[in-house]
Design a protein around this motif. Structure first.
Motif, short mmCIF file in Angstrom:
data_model
loop_
_atom_site.label_atom_id
_atom_site.label_comp_id
_atom_site.label_asym_id
_atom_site.label_seq_id
_atom_site.Cartn_x
_atom_site.Cartn_y
_atom_site.Cartn_z
N GLN A 70 33.81 82.22 -17.46
CA GLN A 70 32.42 81.83 -17.22
C GLN A 70 32.16 80.42 -17.74
OE1 GLN A 70 29.42 84.97 -18.17
NE2 GLN A 70 31.16 86.13 -18.97
N PRO A 71 32.79 79.42 -17.17
CA PRO A 71 32.59 78.06 -17.67
C PRO A 71 31.14 77.60 -17.58
CG PRO A 71 33.76 78.04 -15.57
CD PRO A 71 33.73 79.46 -16.04
N GLY A 72 30.43 78.05 -16.56
CA GLY A 72 29.03 77.64 -16.42
C GLY A 72 28.19 78.04 -17.61
N LYS A 73 28.43 79.24 -18.12
CA LYS A 73 27.70 79.71 -19.31
C LYS A 73 27.93 78.77 -20.48
CE LYS A 73 27.65 83.60 -22.58
NZ LYS A 73 28.16 84.97 -22.87
N TYR A 74 29.16 78.29 -20.62
CA TYR A 74 29.51 77.44 -21.75
C TYR A 74 28.93 76.04 -21.60
CZ TYR A 74 32.14 80.91 -24.19
OH TYR A 74 32.46 82.03 -24.92
N TYR A 75 28.92 75.52 -20.40
CA TYR A 75 28.30 74.21 -20.20
C TYR A 75 26.79 74.28 -20.40
CZ TYR A 75 32.36 71.50 -18.83
OH TYR A 75 33.54 70.82 -18.87
N HIS A 76 26.18 75.36 -19.96
CA HIS A 76 24.73 75.45 -20.07
C HIS A 76 24.30 75.63 -21.52
CE1 HIS A 76 20.56 76.77 -19.33
NE2 HIS A 76 20.69 76.11 -18.18
N ASN A 77 24.95 76.55 -22.23
CA ASN A 77 24.55 76.82 -23.61
C ASN A 77 25.02 75.71 -24.55
OD1 ASN A 77 23.42 78.73 -25.65
ND2 ASN A 77 25.52 78.67 -26.40
N ASN A 78 26.28 75.34 -24.45
CA ASN A 78 26.83 74.40 -25.43
C ASN A 78 26.40 72.96 -25.15
OD1 ASN A 78 28.10 76.76 -26.16
ND2 ASN A 78 30.18 75.97 -25.97
N VAL A 79 26.64 72.50 -23.92
CA VAL A 79 26.38 71.09 -23.62
C VAL A 79 24.89 70.83 -23.41
CG1 VAL A 79 26.90 69.18 -22.06
CG2 VAL A 79 28.69 70.84 -22.64
N TYR A 80 24.25 71.64 -22.56
CA TYR A 80 22.81 71.44 -22.34
C TYR A 80 22.02 71.73 -23.61
CZ TYR A 80 18.11 72.01 -20.49
OH TYR A 80 16.76 71.91 -20.27
N GLY A 81 22.42 72.75 -24.36
CA GLY A 81 21.73 73.05 -25.62
C GLY A 81 21.81 71.89 -26.59
N THR A 82 22.96 71.22 -26.65
CA THR A 82 23.11 70.06 -27.52
C THR A 82 22.27 68.89 -27.03
OG1 THR A 82 25.32 70.76 -28.18
CG2 THR A 82 24.78 68.43 -28.50
N LEU A 83 22.21 68.70 -25.73
CA LEU A 83 21.35 67.64 -25.18
C LEU A 83 19.90 67.87 -25.59
CD1 LEU A 83 20.74 65.23 -23.35
CD2 LEU A 83 20.69 66.81 -21.41
N CYS A 84 19.42 69.11 -25.47
CA CYS A 84 18.05 69.42 -25.87
C CYS A 84 17.83 69.11 -27.35
CB CYS A 84 17.74 70.88 -25.59
SG CYS A 84 17.74 71.32 -23.83
N LEU A 87 19.54 66.94 -29.31
CA LEU A 87 19.57 65.50 -29.56
C LEU A 87 18.29 64.81 -29.07
CD1 LEU A 87 23.28 64.78 -28.60
CD2 LEU A 87 22.28 64.61 -30.89
N GLU A 88 17.75 65.27 -27.96
CA GLU A 88 16.51 64.67 -27.46
C GLU A 88 15.35 64.93 -28.43
OE1 GLU A 88 16.27 66.30 -23.50
OE2 GLU A 88 17.09 64.45 -22.63
N GLN A 89 15.29 66.12 -29.01
CA GLN A 89 14.24 66.42 -29.98
C GLN A 89 14.46 65.64 -31.27
OE1 GLN A 89 11.38 68.10 -29.77
NE2 GLN A 89 11.73 68.56 -27.61
N MET A 90 15.71 65.50 -31.68
CA MET A 90 15.99 64.68 -32.86
C MET A 90 15.52 63.25 -32.64
SD MET A 90 19.82 65.96 -33.98
CE MET A 90 19.97 64.65 -35.21
N ASN A 91 15.82 62.70 -31.48
CA ASN A 91 15.40 61.33 -31.19
C ASN A 91 13.88 61.22 -31.15
OD1 ASN A 91 15.94 58.57 -30.41
ND2 ASN A 91 15.23 59.15 -28.36
N LYS A 92 13.25 62.19 -30.53
CA LYS A 92 11.78 62.19 -30.44
C LYS A 92 11.12 62.20 -31.81
CE LYS A 92 7.98 65.12 -28.75
NZ LYS A 92 7.64 66.37 -28.00
#
Length: 331
Positions: free
Chosen positions: A84-98, A100-105
């Motif tokens: 299930q690579p999609g699950k890992y990209y969504h949770n791990n990568v997209y979750g980290t993007l979210c 980092l964006e809040q940290m920057n904000k």
């Protein structure tokens, strides 16, 4: 000022929370409880929610004065990531993007990242060094590498400094006995072996006995979970001191094969632990052992619980006291 620990109700996260508490830190924990346990959080303020929920994460930053983040929240099963690579990209990568964006904000400029040795894939040399090639052999490792690269670009663009800690097999339990390893399902070797010792499994599965290793089974570098927690705390302190972004391996520098772990567990527990050989798992490198001289010299990290016997004994004490993990009411 507080340290935000994402995934802080999980295994390594909860031990890091304990280490931070021992040093008098103010702590905020975020965990969606996929693999976390509220009982494992020994202090601080706990929020149950997902990093991908923008309103929720914004609330956490709005309600707390956070000056550093330790990021554990991620899916981490190698086999599942291959299916299930999609699950890992969504949770791990997209979750980290979210995150980092809040940290920057909110102007938070320090993050310590719980990375993995899986970023290296099949090593070019053993022990593995930080400058070695990164070529993951599974989707889990690929997402962790993508998360590291994302942090590097957020550093370039926004000055968010990071320390990425690449480590191998966490094991053992907190010396106080209040927290330990309880995954559902359990996939880590040492707790699986100990479950077999408790009679909760009829046998353990040995995934491949024909690797290019001395006894044919995979070789890994095992680290006590409390030593890992200490490294995360030291990394926060280093960033607070104005250090630049960096990547560090964490390891004992000594590998143990699956067969060696089983044999030592038999000695520690005094129990028969049946083994069944099965087919290799996709994406499993033969040997993963870390060179951690950089972490020792720059972070001042010194594993205090380096012996595998001590690691297994601490885990065995936890499993004996709580054979059903956090569901067990006995202390």
């Amino acid at each position: 000022m507080a340290v935000l620990v994402t995934g802080g109700a999980g295994y390594i996260g909860s031990h890091t929370v304990a280490a931070l508490l021992e040093r008098g830190e103010e702590i905020v924990v975020v965990d969606n409880m996929q693999q976390g346990h509220p009982q494992a959080v020994l202090g601080g303020k706990l929020y149950e929610g997902d990093l991908r929920d923008e309103a929720f994460l914004n609330q956490v930053f709005e309600e707390n004065e956070i000056d550093a983040v330790i990021h554990f929240a991620a899916n981490s099963l190698v086999g599942e990531s291959m299916q299930q690579p999609g699950k890992y990209y969504h949770n791990n990568v997209y979750g980290t993007l979210c995150l980092l964006e809040q940290m920057n904000k909110h102007g938070v400029r320090r993050i310590v990242f719980s990375s993995t040795a899986a970023t290296y894939g099949e090593p070019e040399q053993v022990p593995i060094r930080e400058e070695d090639r990164t070529l993951p052999t599974n989707a889990y490792g690929e997402t962790k590498l993508a998360m590291e690269k994302m942090m590097r670009w957020f550093d370039v663009a926004h000055g968010i400094k990071f320390v990425s800690l690449r480590y191998f097999n966490a094991a053992g339990a907190h010396a106080g006995g209040r927290i330990g390893e309880d995954h559902r399902p359990e996939t880590h070797l040492i707790p699986i072996v100990l479950q077999a010792a408790l009679g909760q499994r009829p046998h353990i599965s040995l995934f491949g006995d024909d690797y290019d290793t001395p006894d044919g089974s995979c070789v890994r570098d095992y680290i006590h979970v409390s030593d890992l927690a200490d490294a995360h705390v030291l990394a926060v302190q280093r960033l607070r001191g104005g250090a630049d972004s960096a990547v560090y391996n964490l390891g004992n520098g000594r590998g143990f094969s699956v067969k060696e772990v089983v044999e030592l567990a038999r000695e520690v527990t005094g129990c028969e632990i049946p083994v069944r050989v099965e087919a290799r798992r996709a994406g499993d490198p033969a040997v993963l052992v870390a060179a951690s001289e950089r972490a020792r010299s720059e972070l001042g990290w010194q594993p205090a619980r380096a012996g595998l016997r001590e690691i297994i004994a601490s885990a065995w004490a936890w499993h004996q006291a709580r054979p059903h993990g956090y569901e067990d009411e006995r202390v």
